[in-house]
Write a protein that holds these residues in place. Structure first.
Motif, PDB file in Angstrom:
ATOM      1  N   LEU A  68       9.446  39.257  35.251  1.00 25.13           N
ATOM      2  CA  LEU A  68       8.300  39.277  36.150  1.00 25.13           C
ATOM      3  C   LEU A  68       8.045  37.908  36.768  1.00 25.13           C
ATOM      4  O   LEU A  68       8.047  36.890  36.082  1.00 25.13           O
ATOM      5  CB  LEU A  68       7.036  39.706  35.410  1.00 25.13           C
ATOM      6  CG  LEU A  68       7.027  41.103  34.821  1.00 25.13           C
ATOM      7  CD1 LEU A  68       5.707  41.363  34.106  1.00 25.13           C
ATOM      8  CD2 LEU A  68       7.258  42.139  35.890  1.00 25.13           C
ATOM      9  N   ALA A  92       8.659  42.809  39.667  1.00 19.78           N
ATOM     10  CA  ALA A  92       9.622  42.973  38.580  1.00 19.78           C
ATOM     11  C   ALA A  92      11.033  42.861  39.141  1.00 19.78           C
ATOM     12  O   ALA A  92      11.359  43.487  40.146  1.00 19.78           O
ATOM     13  CB  ALA A  92       9.432  44.320  37.906  1.00 19.78           C
ATOM     14  N   ALA A  98       7.092  36.227  32.788  1.00 17.39           N
ATOM     15  CA  ALA A  98       6.967  37.224  31.723  1.00 17.39           C
ATOM     16  C   ALA A  98       8.193  38.128  31.765  1.00 17.39           C
ATOM     17  O   ALA A  98       8.934  38.146  32.747  1.00 17.39           O
ATOM     18  CB  ALA A  98       5.699  38.058  31.910  1.00 17.39           C
ATOM     19  N   GLU A 157       9.183  42.333  30.742  1.00 16.64           N
ATOM     20  CA  GLU A 157       8.760  43.646  30.293  1.00 16.64           C
ATOM     21  C   GLU A 157       9.930  44.230  29.524  1.00 16.64           C
ATOM     22  O   GLU A 157      11.046  44.304  30.033  1.00 16.64           O
ATOM     23  CB  GLU A 157       8.399  44.549  31.470  1.00 16.64           C
ATOM     24  CG  GLU A 157       7.156  44.094  32.196  1.00 16.64           C
ATOM     25  CD  GLU A 157       6.851  44.944  33.411  1.00 16.64           C
ATOM     26  OE1 GLU A 157       5.676  44.915  33.826  1.00 16.64           O
ATOM     27  OE2 GLU A 157       7.758  45.608  33.955  1.00 16.64           O
ATOM     28  N   TYR A 158       9.690  44.630  28.297  1.00 15.55           N
ATOM     29  CA  TYR A 158      10.729  45.095  27.387  1.00 15.55           C
ATOM     30  C   TYR A 158      10.354  46.483  26.901  1.00 15.55           C
ATOM     31  O   TYR A 158       9.300  46.668  26.293  1.00 15.55           O
ATOM     32  CB  TYR A 158      10.825  44.128  26.202  1.00 15.55           C
ATOM     33  CG  TYR A 158      12.004  44.345  25.285  1.00 15.55           C
ATOM     34  CD1 TYR A 158      13.023  43.411  25.233  1.00 15.55           C
ATOM     35  CD2 TYR A 158      12.106  45.464  24.473  1.00 15.55           C
ATOM     36  CE1 TYR A 158      14.112  43.587  24.385  1.00 15.55           C
ATOM     37  CE2 TYR A 158      13.192  45.654  23.632  1.00 15.55           C
ATOM     38  CZ  TYR A 158      14.191  44.713  23.592  1.00 15.55           C
ATOM     39  OH  TYR A 158      15.275  44.887  22.769  1.00 15.55           O
ATOM     40  N   MET A 164       6.624  50.167  26.929  1.00 14.60           N
ATOM     41  CA  MET A 164       6.871  48.819  27.414  1.00 14.60           C
ATOM     42  C   MET A 164       5.919  47.798  26.785  1.00 14.60           C
ATOM     43  O   MET A 164       4.731  48.061  26.639  1.00 14.60           O
ATOM     44  CB  MET A 164       6.705  48.780  28.934  1.00 14.60           C
ATOM     45  CG  MET A 164       6.924  47.420  29.554  1.00 14.60           C
ATOM     46  SD  MET A 164       6.718  47.459  31.333  1.00 14.60           S
ATOM     47  CE  MET A 164       5.042  48.045  31.493  1.00 14.60           C
ATOM     48  N   ARG A 165       6.501  46.661  26.410  1.00  8.82           N
ATOM     49  CA  ARG A 165       5.713  45.514  25.965  1.00  8.82           C
ATOM     50  C   ARG A 165       5.938  44.377  26.951  1.00  8.82           C
ATOM     51  O   ARG A 165       7.052  44.183  27.429  1.00  8.82           O
ATOM     52  CB  ARG A 165       6.144  45.032  24.574  1.00  8.82           C
ATOM     53  CG  ARG A 165       5.719  45.947  23.462  1.00  8.82           C
ATOM     54  CD  ARG A 165       6.044  45.378  22.124  1.00  8.82           C
ATOM     55  NE  ARG A 165       5.199  44.252  21.765  1.00  8.82           N
ATOM     56  CZ  ARG A 165       5.245  43.620  20.602  1.00  8.82           C
ATOM     57  NH1 ARG A 165       6.099  44.007  19.674  1.00  8.82           N
ATOM     58  NH2 ARG A 165       4.450  42.606  20.336  1.00  8.82           N
ATOM     59  N   THR A 166       4.900  43.637  27.226  1.00  6.30           N
ATOM     60  CA  THR A 166       5.009  42.477  28.108  1.00  6.30           C
ATOM     61  C   THR A 166       4.836  41.223  27.276  1.00  6.30           C
ATOM     62  O   THR A 166       3.907  41.107  26.487  1.00  6.30           O
ATOM     63  CB  THR A 166       3.928  42.537  29.209  1.00  6.30           C
ATOM     64  OG1 THR A 166       4.084  43.740  29.964  1.00  6.30           O
ATOM     65  CG2 THR A 166       4.036  41.333  30.140  1.00  6.30           C
ATOM     66  N   THR A 221       4.379  37.312  27.893  1.00  3.16           N
ATOM     67  CA  THR A 221       4.050  36.339  28.931  1.00  3.16           C
ATOM     68  C   THR A 221       4.400  34.941  28.461  1.00  3.16           C
ATOM     69  O   THR A 221       4.097  34.562  27.329  1.00  3.16           O
ATOM     70  CB  THR A 221       2.540  36.423  29.277  1.00  3.16           C
ATOM     71  OG1 THR A 221       2.267  37.772  29.676  1.00  3.16           O
ATOM     72  CG2 THR A 221       2.194  35.475  30.403  1.00  3.16           C
TER      73      THR A 221
END
Length: 151
Positions: A18, A23, A95, A97-98, A146-148, A150
């Motif tokens: 990100l 994205a 960041a 996103e996973y 999804m986990r972000t 940062t």
């Protein structure tokens, strides 16, 4: 990446870098080298159908309802996956996103530690910069959620 417990493999449904609200990649990857100039690579893949590009493809993510994902083939760290955006397309992500994919519904194929490295050359031979580092990421994982992280 170092996998969390279990068998040491990593399964990744979607990974995005990100910059603000954008994205990357901004287009859907259809192979490890398409569309040009994107190139996805890894040091470990389970077999055909689990190539690196699937991690950067919305065809395989939870929102798209697909089943394709990157699956590491070597349970021995370090396991890495990378995306080359091509010459002149440098970004500075803030960041990631996973979105994990669990085998059998367990969290044993999520990373418990990982680093996000950036390189202007793609060589990763000492010129790279560590953008983010995480250890002890043992809770908070949910299948296809999804986990972000940062920076």
């Amino acid at each position: 990446m170092t996998a969390l417990n279990g068998d040491g493999y990593v399964e990744l449904e979607r990974l995005a870098y990100l910059v603000g609200a954008t994205a990357y990649p901004t287009v859907n990857m259809t192979s490890n080298s398409a569309p040009s100039p994107l190139v996805a690579s890894t040091n470990s893949v389970l077999s055909a159908g689990y190539e690196a590009f699937y991690a950067f493809s919305t065809n395989g993510d939870a929102e798209g309802g697909g089943s394709s994902r990157w699956h590491s083939g070597n349970p021995t760290p370090p396991i890495w996956i990378q995306l080359d955006l091509g010459s002149g397309n440098a970004i500075r992500p803030t960041a990631i996103e996973y979105t994990p994919r669990f085998a059998g519904g367990t969290t044993n194929r999520t990373p418990s530690s990982f680093q996000v490295l950036g390189s202007n050359t793609g060589a990763f031979s000492g010129e790279q910069e560590t953008l983010y580092s995480a250890t002890g990421v043992t809770t908070g994982w949910a299948n296809l959620t999804m986990r972000t992280f940062t920076f």
